[in-house]
Design a protein around this motif. Structure first.
Motif, mmCIF file in Angstrom:
data_model
loop_
_atom_site.group_PDB
_atom_site.id
_atom_site.type_symbol
_atom_site.label_atom_id
_atom_site.label_comp_id
_atom_site.label_asym_id
_atom_site.label_seq_id
_atom_site.Cartn_x
_atom_site.Cartn_y
_atom_site.Cartn_z
ATOM 1 N N ALA A 118 0.563 -1.027 -0.525
ATOM 2 C CA ALA A 118 -0.101 -0.448 0.092
ATOM 3 C C ALA A 118 0.648 1.078 -0.145
ATOM 4 O O ALA A 118 0.480 1.936 -0.558
ATOM 5 N N GLU A 119 1.859 1.386 0.695
ATOM 6 C CA GLU A 119 2.729 2.353 0.913
ATOM 7 C C GLU A 119 4.098 2.036 0.800
ATOM 8 O O GLU A 119 4.170 0.463 1.338
ATOM 9 N N VAL A 120 5.250 2.481 0.153
ATOM 10 C CA VAL A 120 6.512 2.716 0.627
ATOM 11 C C VAL A 120 6.970 3.916 0.426
ATOM 12 O O VAL A 120 6.505 4.541 0.462
ATOM 13 N N CYS A 121 9.014 3.354 1.535
ATOM 14 C CA CYS A 121 9.364 4.859 1.610
ATOM 15 C C CYS A 121 9.326 5.631 0.164
ATOM 16 O O CYS A 121 9.244 5.274 -0.725
ATOM 17 N N THR A 122 9.435 6.755 0.518
ATOM 18 C CA THR A 122 10.041 7.539 -0.093
ATOM 19 C C THR A 122 11.242 8.251 -0.307
ATOM 20 O O THR A 122 11.241 9.046 -1.516
ATOM 21 N N LYS A 123 12.021 8.574 0.480
ATOM 22 C CA LYS A 123 13.102 8.879 0.641
ATOM 23 C C LYS A 123 14.295 7.377 1.909
ATOM 24 O O LYS A 123 13.634 7.578 2.835
ATOM 25 N N ALA A 124 14.794 7.898 1.076
ATOM 26 C CA ALA A 124 16.374 6.926 1.312
ATOM 27 C C ALA A 124 17.106 6.480 1.145
ATOM 28 O O ALA A 124 17.813 7.449 -0.048
ATOM 29 N N ASP A 125 18.313 6.583 1.586
ATOM 30 C CA ASP A 125 19.500 7.100 1.252
ATOM 31 C C ASP A 125 20.684 6.017 1.717
ATOM 32 O O ASP A 125 20.463 4.836 2.157
ATOM 33 N N ALA A 126 21.890 5.843 0.461
ATOM 34 C CA ALA A 126 23.238 5.062 1.193
ATOM 35 C C ALA A 126 23.627 5.390 2.146
ATOM 36 O O ALA A 126 24.857 4.801 1.729
ATOM 37 N N ALA A 127 24.046 6.488 2.837
ATOM 38 C CA ALA A 127 24.220 6.799 3.803
ATOM 39 C C ALA A 127 23.875 6.333 5.399
ATOM 40 O O ALA A 127 23.956 5.352 6.524
ATOM 41 N N LYS A 128 23.160 7.026 5.213
ATOM 42 C CA LYS A 128 21.914 7.248 7.619
ATOM 43 C C LYS A 128 20.339 6.482 6.779
ATOM 44 O O LYS A 128 20.810 5.754 7.840
ATOM 45 N N HIS A 129 20.211 6.765 5.971
ATOM 46 C CA HIS A 129 18.780 5.806 6.394
ATOM 47 C C HIS A 129 18.568 5.173 4.592
ATOM 48 O O HIS A 129 17.813 4.799 4.348
ATOM 49 N N ARG A 130 19.508 4.120 5.317
ATOM 50 C CA ARG A 130 19.162 2.877 4.071
ATOM 51 C C ARG A 130 17.557 1.932 3.574
ATOM 52 O O ARG A 130 17.452 1.264 2.748
ATOM 53 N N GLU A 131 17.549 1.872 4.947
ATOM 54 C CA GLU A 131 16.278 1.130 4.995
ATOM 55 C C GLU A 131 15.159 1.709 4.637
ATOM 56 O O GLU A 131 14.200 3.016 4.442
ATOM 57 N N CYS A 132 14.283 1.065 3.852
ATOM 58 C CA CYS A 132 12.509 1.567 3.290
ATOM 59 C C CYS A 132 11.327 0.896 4.036
ATOM 60 O O CYS A 132 11.468 -0.594 3.638
ATOM 61 N N ASP A 133 11.068 1.663 4.512
ATOM 62 C CA ASP A 133 9.351 0.866 5.097
ATOM 63 C C ASP A 133 8.750 0.586 4.074
ATOM 64 O O ASP A 133 8.385 1.567 3.190
ATOM 65 N N VAL A 134 8.000 -0.591 4.504
ATOM 66 C CA VAL A 134 7.053 -1.092 2.872
ATOM 67 C C VAL A 134 5.662 -0.955 4.183
ATOM 68 O O VAL A 134 5.513 -1.797 5.396
ATOM 69 N N LYS A 135 4.609 -1.141 4.131
ATOM 70 C CA LYS A 135 3.486 -1.082 4.138
ATOM 71 C C LYS A 135 2.038 -1.874 3.252
ATOM 72 O O LYS A 135 2.220 -1.678 2.230
ATOM 73 N N CYS A 136 1.529 -2.457 3.764
ATOM 74 C CA CYS A 136 0.904 -4.000 2.802
ATOM 75 C C CYS A 136 -0.745 -3.509 3.323
ATOM 76 O O CYS A 136 -1.389 -3.091 3.453
ATOM 77 N N GLN A 137 -1.302 -3.799 1.449
ATOM 78 C CA GLN A 137 -2.693 -3.422 1.562
ATOM 79 C C GLN A 137 -3.452 -4.231 2.596
ATOM 80 O O GLN A 137 -2.890 -5.353 3.416
ATOM 81 N N LYS A 138 -4.871 -4.085 2.373
ATOM 82 C CA LYS A 138 -5.190 -4.371 3.461
ATOM 83 C C LYS A 138 -5.840 -6.259 3.164
ATOM 84 O O LYS A 138 -5.824 -6.186 1.941
ATOM 85 N N GLY A 139 -5.249 -7.216 4.202
ATOM 86 C CA GLY A 139 -5.630 -8.176 4.037
ATOM 87 C C GLY A 139 -4.326 -9.260 3.843
ATOM 88 O O GLY A 139 -3.691 -10.502 3.437
ATOM 89 N N TYR A 140 -2.828 -8.929 3.621
ATOM 90 C CA TYR A 140 -2.067 -8.896 3.539
ATOM 91 C C TYR A 140 -1.252 -8.419 4.272
ATOM 92 O O TYR A 140 -1.479 -7.492 5.412
ATOM 93 N N VAL A 141 0.032 -9.451 5.214
ATOM 94 C CA VAL A 141 0.557 -8.774 5.843
ATOM 95 C C VAL A 141 2.602 -9.268 5.420
ATOM 96 O O VAL A 141 2.427 -10.178 4.816
ATOM 97 N N LEU A 142 3.490 -7.716 6.087
ATOM 98 C CA LEU A 142 4.637 -8.091 5.610
ATOM 99 C C LEU A 142 5.322 -8.948 6.577
ATOM 100 O O LEU A 142 5.651 -9.152 7.569
ATOM 101 N N THR A 143 6.217 -10.291 5.185
ATOM 102 C CA THR A 143 6.195 -11.055 5.967
ATOM 103 C C THR A 143 7.995 -10.732 5.760
ATOM 104 O O THR A 143 9.075 -12.282 6.698
ATOM 105 N N ARG A 144 8.173 -10.229 4.707
ATOM 106 C CA ARG A 144 10.201 -9.789 4.492
ATOM 107 C C ARG A 144 10.093 -8.700 3.817
ATOM 108 O O ARG A 144 9.373 -7.965 3.456
ATOM 109 N N ASN A 145 11.411 -7.478 5.050
ATOM 110 C CA ASN A 145 11.528 -6.937 4.223
ATOM 111 C C ASN A 145 13.298 -6.202 4.618
ATOM 112 O O ASN A 145 13.318 -5.666 5.507
#
Length: 127
Positions: free
Chosen positions: A18-45
């Motif tokens: 449903a949503e993915v990160c809009t700002k990630a960088d290769a230094a301090k903020h490398r991780e990318c947050d992901v939110k799944c649509q209703k009915g789905y669950v994040l099993t790996r990120n």
């Protein structure tokens, strides 16, 4: 001259996100947050913004992946005088019941002999 931060564009190709990160960088903020649509669950990120070995531009790329899996309702409840598969059912699929021979939904000869129960967004069978 200056050292510019290598940034990644939002990742594409994460099914059922449903949503993915809009700002990630290769230094301090490398991780990318992901939110799944209703009915789905994040099993790996393990998506991470990375810089190319020979950085000739300020555009990074993602390594890893994110997975949104359908919630499971488990196996459908066995009902008296009805047949249903014992396999797990996941959202948005349905369990199909069939009345045993000699039975219908109302007991009337000319009535339906099959019915479906949906697996809901919450991972529970709907009533």
């Amino acid at each position: 001259a200056q050292c510019d931060l290598v940034q990644c564009n939002p990742p594409t190709g994460v099914p059922h996100a449903a949503e993915v990160c809009t700002k990630a960088d290769a230094a301090k903020h490398r991780e990318c947050d992901v939110k799944c649509q209703k009915g789905y669950v994040l099993t790996r990120n393990d998506l991470k913004c990375s810089a190319p070995d020979n950085a000739t531009s300020a555009a990074g790329f993602y390594t890893g992946m994110a997975v949104c899996e359908a919630k499971s309702c488990g196996a459908p409840t066995q009902l008296k005088n009805a047949i249903v598969s014992s396999a797990d059912v996941v959202y948005p699929n349905r369990a199909t019941y069939s009345c045993e021979r000699g039975y219908t939904l109302s007991g009337q000869v000319v009535d339906k002999v099959t019915f479906d129960v949906a697996c809901g967004q919450d991972g529970k069978f709907e009533q």
